[in-house]
Design a protein around this motif. Sequence first.
Motif, PDB file in Angstrom:
ATOM      1  N   LYS A 266       1.532   2.161   9.989  1.00 30.15           N
ATOM      2  CA  LYS A 266       2.364   3.352   9.845  1.00 30.15           C
ATOM      3  C   LYS A 266       3.316   3.262   8.659  1.00 30.15           C
ATOM      4  N   ASP A 267       3.930   2.090   8.471  1.00 35.08           N
ATOM      5  CA  ASP A 267       4.869   1.957   7.366  1.00 35.08           C
ATOM      6  C   ASP A 267       4.176   1.964   6.013  1.00 35.08           C
TER       7      ASP A 267
ATOM      8  N   VAL B 150       2.419   5.054  -2.620  1.00 34.50           N
ATOM      9  CA  VAL B 150       1.415   4.063  -2.982  1.00 34.50           C
ATOM     10  C   VAL B 150       2.045   2.948  -3.810  1.00 34.50           C
ATOM     11  N   VAL B 151       2.954   3.298  -4.680  1.00 34.77           N
ATOM     12  CA  VAL B 151       3.572   2.308  -5.565  1.00 34.77           C
ATOM     13  C   VAL B 151       4.418   1.295  -4.793  1.00 34.77           C
TER      14      VAL B 151
ATOM     15  N   ARG C 137       1.629  -5.771   0.217  1.00 39.31           N
ATOM     16  CA  ARG C 137       0.306  -6.392   0.088  1.00 39.31           C
ATOM     17  C   ARG C 137      -0.407  -6.475   1.436  1.00 39.31           C
ATOM     18  N   GLU C 138       0.296  -6.879   2.468  1.00 38.85           N
ATOM     19  CA  GLU C 138      -0.327  -7.023   3.781  1.00 38.85           C
ATOM     20  C   GLU C 138      -0.845  -5.679   4.289  1.00 38.85           C
ATOM     21  N   GLY C 139      -0.039  -4.630   4.110  1.00 36.14           N
ATOM     22  CA  GLY C 139      -0.465  -3.303   4.542  1.00 36.14           C
ATOM     23  C   GLY C 139      -1.665  -2.802   3.749  1.00 36.14           C
ATOM     24  N   PHE C 140      -1.673  -3.092   2.460  1.00 34.67           N
ATOM     25  CA  PHE C 140      -2.807  -2.701   1.606  1.00 34.67           C
ATOM     26  C   PHE C 140      -4.091  -3.389   2.066  1.00 34.67           C
TER      27      PHE C 140
ATOM     28  N   TYR D 185      -1.180  11.826   2.097  1.00 29.76           N
ATOM     29  CA  TYR D 185      -2.380  11.035   2.378  1.00 29.76           C
ATOM     30  C   TYR D 185      -2.230   9.615   1.820  1.00 29.76           C
ATOM     31  N   ASN D 186      -1.511   9.504   0.712  1.00 33.92           N
ATOM     32  CA  ASN D 186      -1.023   8.229   0.196  1.00 33.92           C
ATOM     33  C   ASN D 186      -2.094   7.143   0.074  1.00 33.92           C
ATOM     34  N   ILE D 187      -1.837   5.965   0.638  1.00 31.79           N
ATOM     35  CA  ILE D 187      -2.721   4.818   0.417  1.00 31.79           C
ATOM     36  C   ILE D 187      -4.112   5.048   1.000  1.00 31.79           C
TER      37      ILE D 187
END
Length: 261
Positions: free
Chosen positions: A104-105, A111-112, A116-119, A162-164
């Motif tokens: 969620k976070d 996106v910027v 790293r973990e979420g990506f 929509y972001n990442i």
Amino acid sequence: MSIPVINAQLLRGRRGLIVGIANDRSIAWGCARAFRAFGAELAITFLNEKAKTYVEPLAREVEAPIFMPMDMAVPGQIEAVFDRIASTWGELDFVVHSIAFSPKDTLGGRVVDVPREGFLTTMDISCWSFIRMAHLAEPLMKNGGTLFTMTYYGSQVVVENYNIMGVAKAALESAVRYLAAELGPKGIRVHAISPGALATRAASGIPEFDDLLEKTRTKAPARELISIEDVGVATAFLAHDAARLITGQVLYVDGGYHIID
């Protein structure tokens, strides 16, 4: 909406795996109903015990002989599903991959600013899982087959909030093209289905999603929202031999929304 039946036995004798059913509003459920209506036999997965409560009655409705858990975060579960398919059927004709996830976070931020973990989690569940399923399905598709995944318009243009996930879906669509090129000589086709905005549980995590639904309804040339049945029937068609020379495509099922500025 009922499934428009062109030929009730269109896919008779075909066997496939449907991944991503959460409830009766899931895109994966629309696909399961369409494939079953056209005569295919299905293997169905559920995420966890909580999800099983909602998915099990649906699996019974389509008379799925294989019903197993599959959580990409649990080591060995995806391999166990394909091992069961191999021992029960010995072959596979199609896979529908309809899963995506971002913390969620991570999804809610720019996106910027993505950690790293979420990506990595977003890419692992939303993209790599499809590549892994293709790897496991390949030896079972002895007479060719079709692999499907679900994408969205936000992979091609910037869609607010929509972001990442847009980045992940862009990677997923690229993976579709590479997999189609690599598996094509074996008669295995690969597609991404890009539905228009749909009121699913997954979409509920996108901020201001109701506004997006209304925008879609008013701007799409068809002037209406699509249904999970619309997506299911379009997907099932591409699994038929009539579509044997169509591969590597991103098929928009969105009432034409993607052509409008």
